[in-house]
Scaffold this motif. Sequence first.
Motif, PDB file in Angstrom:
ATOM      1  N   LEU A 182       1.014  -1.016   0.611  1.00 45.28           N
ATOM      2  CA  LEU A 182       0.187  -0.185   0.033  1.00 45.28           C
ATOM      3  C   LEU A 182       0.649   1.229  -0.207  1.00 45.28           C
ATOM      4  O   LEU A 182       0.453   2.493  -0.661  1.00 45.28           O
ATOM      5  CB  LEU A 182      -1.400   0.252   0.935  1.00 45.28           C
ATOM      6  CG  LEU A 182      -1.566  -1.689   1.077  1.00 45.28           C
ATOM      7  CD1 LEU A 182      -2.839  -0.919   2.327  1.00 45.28           C
ATOM      8  CD2 LEU A 182      -2.914  -0.279   0.321  1.00 45.28           C
ATOM      9  N   ARG A 183       1.771   0.872   1.143  1.00 47.50           N
ATOM     10  CA  ARG A 183       2.699   2.428   0.661  1.00 47.50           C
ATOM     11  C   ARG A 183       3.679   2.917  -0.230  1.00 47.50           C
ATOM     12  O   ARG A 183       3.471   3.546  -0.869  1.00 47.50           O
ATOM     13  CB  ARG A 183       3.863   1.648   1.613  1.00 47.50           C
ATOM     14  CG  ARG A 183       5.055   3.058   2.039  1.00 47.50           C
ATOM     15  CD  ARG A 183       5.932   2.342   2.748  1.00 47.50           C
ATOM     16  NE  ARG A 183       7.028   3.404   2.871  1.00 47.50           N
ATOM     17  CZ  ARG A 183       7.913   3.954   3.858  1.00 47.50           C
ATOM     18  NH1 ARG A 183       8.206   3.025   4.616  1.00 47.50           N
ATOM     19  NH2 ARG A 183       9.398   4.638   3.456  1.00 47.50           N
ATOM     20  N   PRO A 227       0.384   4.599  -2.644  1.00 46.56           N
ATOM     21  CA  PRO A 227      -0.929   4.547  -1.822  1.00 46.56           C
ATOM     22  C   PRO A 227      -2.313   5.371  -2.513  1.00 46.56           C
ATOM     23  O   PRO A 227      -2.715   6.089  -2.013  1.00 46.56           O
ATOM     24  CB  PRO A 227       0.010   6.716  -0.844  1.00 46.56           C
ATOM     25  CG  PRO A 227       0.946   6.375  -1.967  1.00 46.56           C
ATOM     26  CD  PRO A 227       0.865   5.503  -2.501  1.00 46.56           C
ATOM     27  N   HIS A 238       5.026   2.407   7.993  1.00 49.57           N
ATOM     28  CA  HIS A 238       4.512   2.711   7.164  1.00 49.57           C
ATOM     29  C   HIS A 238       3.378   2.790   7.495  1.00 49.57           C
ATOM     30  O   HIS A 238       2.286   3.558   6.126  1.00 49.57           O
ATOM     31  CB  HIS A 238       3.649   0.674   6.117  1.00 49.57           C
ATOM     32  CG  HIS A 238       5.081  -0.089   6.410  1.00 49.57           C
ATOM     33  ND1 HIS A 238       6.104   0.398   5.147  1.00 49.57           N
ATOM     34  CD2 HIS A 238       6.059  -1.613   6.708  1.00 49.57           C
ATOM     35  CE1 HIS A 238       7.205  -0.774   5.587  1.00 49.57           C
ATOM     36  NE2 HIS A 238       6.502  -2.306   6.528  1.00 49.57           N
ATOM     37  N   LEU A 271       1.970   6.283   5.154  1.00 46.19           N
ATOM     38  CA  LEU A 271       0.635   6.717   4.713  1.00 46.19           C
ATOM     39  C   LEU A 271      -0.071   8.315   4.964  1.00 46.19           C
ATOM     40  O   LEU A 271      -0.293   8.275   3.987  1.00 46.19           O
ATOM     41  CB  LEU A 271       0.169   4.965   4.917  1.00 46.19           C
ATOM     42  CG  LEU A 271       0.410   3.903   4.354  1.00 46.19           C
ATOM     43  CD1 LEU A 271      -0.421   2.604   4.655  1.00 46.19           C
ATOM     44  CD2 LEU A 271       0.275   4.194   2.461  1.00 46.19           C
ATOM     45  N   GLU A 272       0.001   7.706   6.404  1.00 42.84           N
ATOM     46  CA  GLU A 272      -0.768   9.077   7.430  1.00 42.84           C
ATOM     47  C   GLU A 272      -0.170  10.543   6.407  1.00 42.84           C
ATOM     48  O   GLU A 272      -1.217  11.499   6.112  1.00 42.84           O
ATOM     49  CB  GLU A 272      -0.649   8.968   8.611  1.00 42.84           C
ATOM     50  CG  GLU A 272      -1.445   9.956   8.756  1.00 42.84           C
ATOM     51  CD  GLU A 272      -0.547   9.454  10.172  1.00 42.84           C
ATOM     52  OE1 GLU A 272      -2.170  10.024  11.458  1.00 42.84           O
ATOM     53  OE2 GLU A 272      -0.249   9.480  11.318  1.00 42.84           O
ATOM     54  N   GLU A 310       1.466  10.719   3.655  1.00 46.39           N
ATOM     55  CA  GLU A 310       0.634  11.026   2.065  1.00 46.39           C
ATOM     56  C   GLU A 310      -0.987  11.585   2.475  1.00 46.39           C
ATOM     57  O   GLU A 310      -1.261  11.016   0.984  1.00 46.39           O
ATOM     58  CB  GLU A 310       1.353   9.552   1.552  1.00 46.39           C
ATOM     59  CG  GLU A 310       2.124   9.471   1.437  1.00 46.39           C
ATOM     60  CD  GLU A 310       2.921  10.217   0.087  1.00 46.39           C
ATOM     61  OE1 GLU A 310       2.475  10.267  -1.163  1.00 46.39           O
ATOM     62  OE2 GLU A 310       4.361  10.815   0.710  1.00 46.39           O
ATOM     63  N   VAL A 338      -3.091   9.723   3.995  1.00 49.18           N
ATOM     64  CA  VAL A 338      -4.215   8.813   4.569  1.00 49.18           C
ATOM     65  C   VAL A 338      -4.569   8.616   5.906  1.00 49.18           C
ATOM     66  O   VAL A 338      -3.542   9.002   6.727  1.00 49.18           O
ATOM     67  CB  VAL A 338      -3.176   7.045   3.681  1.00 49.18           C
ATOM     68  CG1 VAL A 338      -4.711   5.723   4.220  1.00 49.18           C
ATOM     69  CG2 VAL A 338      -3.123   6.518   2.902  1.00 49.18           C
TER      70      VAL A 338
END
Length: 96
Positions: free
Chosen positions: A16-17, A20, A45, A49-50, A52, A54
């Motif tokens: 996912l990373r 994203p 990870h 993501l956060e 980015e 998410v």
Amino acid sequence: SEALGRVLMKSLLYTLRESPEGIGTIICLNSAVYLTCEGSEVLEHLEFLENEGVEILSCGTCLDYYNLKNSLKVGSISNMYNILEVLQRAGKVLAF
């Protein structure tokens, strides 16, 4: 197997990373809240993501049940009203 679960979750979050785009929210329920807390093997990870954009939500009832509220390191504490709202407005939902 708990060991296999750890390997698979690391692999999923790494993947996912790498991509994203299109991921709006990750919701952690039940024992998945351990992923967002101190000592998690996947914090790096999730933090990526956060950063980015998410949104990462951990179930507050679950954090309370496992006595982890003070150990949360990434994302925010949520409740079932908010979680249901996120799921209802989602175009796609992945459930594990």
